[in-house]
Motif scaffolding. Structure first.
Motif, short mmCIF file in Angstrom:
data_model
loop_
_atom_site.label_atom_id
_atom_site.label_comp_id
_atom_site.label_asym_id
_atom_site.label_seq_id
_atom_site.Cartn_x
_atom_site.Cartn_y
_atom_site.Cartn_z
N GLY A 34 0.81 -1.21 0.00
CA GLY A 34 0.00 0.00 0.00
C GLY A 34 0.85 1.26 0.00
N THR A 35 1.95 1.24 0.75
CA THR A 35 2.85 2.39 0.79
C THR A 35 3.49 2.62 -0.57
OG1 THR A 35 3.32 1.94 3.12
CG2 THR A 35 4.87 3.37 1.94
N LEU A 36 3.90 1.55 -1.24
CA LEU A 36 4.51 1.68 -2.56
C LEU A 36 3.52 2.21 -3.58
CD1 LEU A 36 6.73 -1.52 -2.89
CD2 LEU A 36 7.51 0.84 -2.68
N LEU A 37 2.29 1.70 -3.55
CA LEU A 37 1.29 2.15 -4.51
C LEU A 37 0.92 3.61 -4.30
CD1 LEU A 37 -1.06 -0.99 -4.58
CD2 LEU A 37 0.52 -0.22 -6.37
N ALA A 38 0.94 4.06 -3.07
CA ALA A 38 0.58 5.45 -2.78
C ALA A 38 1.72 6.43 -3.05
CB ALA A 38 0.14 5.58 -1.31
N ALA A 39 2.93 5.92 -3.19
CA ALA A 39 4.10 6.79 -3.37
C ALA A 39 4.27 7.15 -4.84
CB ALA A 39 5.35 6.09 -2.85
N ALA A 40 4.96 8.25 -5.06
CA ALA A 40 5.31 8.64 -6.43
C ALA A 40 6.30 7.62 -6.99
CB ALA A 40 5.92 10.03 -6.43
N PRO A 41 6.24 7.34 -8.29
CA PRO A 41 7.14 6.33 -8.88
C PRO A 41 8.62 6.58 -8.57
CG PRO A 41 5.44 6.93 -10.45
CD PRO A 41 5.27 7.86 -9.27
N GLY A 42 9.01 7.83 -8.53
CA GLY A 42 10.41 8.14 -8.27
C GLY A 42 10.85 7.87 -6.85
N ASP A 43 9.89 7.74 -5.93
CA ASP A 43 10.23 7.51 -4.52
C ASP A 43 10.21 6.03 -4.14
OD1 ASP A 43 10.41 10.23 -4.16
OD2 ASP A 43 8.31 10.44 -3.54
N ARG A 44 9.75 5.18 -5.03
CA ARG A 44 9.53 3.78 -4.65
C ARG A 44 10.83 3.04 -4.39
NH1 ARG A 44 4.64 2.81 -9.05
NH2 ARG A 44 3.05 3.96 -7.85
N ALA A 45 11.85 3.32 -5.16
CA ALA A 45 13.13 2.64 -4.94
C ALA A 45 13.70 2.98 -3.58
CB ALA A 45 14.12 3.01 -6.05
#
Length: 213
Positions: free
Chosen positions: A108-119
């Protein structure tokens, strides 16, 4: 001597089975093991200087609750595996529940984050060292747990070794959480779990050799 006579002689004056022996043995083992893990962390890593501030954040307690829940489940598992014939029952589901909950939170945290912040959320700054540090901190608990199990009566030695390793790994993760500055749920759900599974795998390999009667 006849078999019946031998059995009667061995059973004569036998007292009742001491049902609290495993719990007492594990209290001693885990007490010394936790002391050793904490001492190892203090000598090698130290405690994060902003621990008081971090303790005000909900994710700090989630980070502690995750290995604590696995530790509790692993403790029930080793206590059952230390006695021949005792079924595990719903222990496996109890061990899986915190893992699934942490994965759901991380996803859920990954899906809610901006793509650039996921890594960054997934790998943080210490993904390469976190699992191995947890495994190293688990060594005192691992040794103590095997000592406790060895003095009891395990029959499923691979499972007993794996459960002892998982118990040690969860304890190591709890201790490591007092040093680690990572707070992201995706990071914890992957790398903390891997750190707990390393001693579990080692325990599964060593169990048949070290726990054999």
């Amino acid at each position: 001597m006849r078999t019946a006579e031998l059995i009667a002689m061995l059973a004569r004056n036998a007292g009742p089975v001491e049902t609290a022996a495993p719990q007492r043995r594990y209290r001693v083992a885990l007490g010394w093991g936790a002391f050793g893990a904490a001492l190892l962390m203090a000598l090698v890593l130290g405690v994060r200087p902003d621990l008081a501030e971090a303790a005000r954040l909900p994710m700090f307690w989630v980070k502690l609750a995750f290995p604590a829940a696995i530790f509790a489940g692993a403790l029930v598992t080793v206590l059952r595996l230390s006695r021949p014939g005792v079924q595990l029952g719903r222990v496996c589901a109890g061990l899986a529940a915190p893992v699934l909950a942490m994965w759901v939170l991380g996803a859920g945290t990954l899906l809610a984050a901006a793509p650039g912040d996921r890594a960054v959320l997934l790998f943080g700054e210490s993904a390469a060292t976190c699992p191995f540090t947890i495994a190293i901190l688990s060594i005192p608990l691992f040794v103590a747990g095997l000592w406790a199990m060895k003095g009891l009566a395990p029959t499923r030695l691979v499972l007993a070794g794996a459960a002892s390793g998982l118990l040690a790994g969860a304890g190591g993760a709890l201790v490591y959480a007092l040093f680690c500055t990572e707070m992201a749920a995706p990071f914890i759900s992957i790398w903390y779990l891997l750190g707990m599974l390393i001693p579990a795998g080692v325990g599964a390999m060593l169990g048949p050799r070290l726990l054999r009667w």
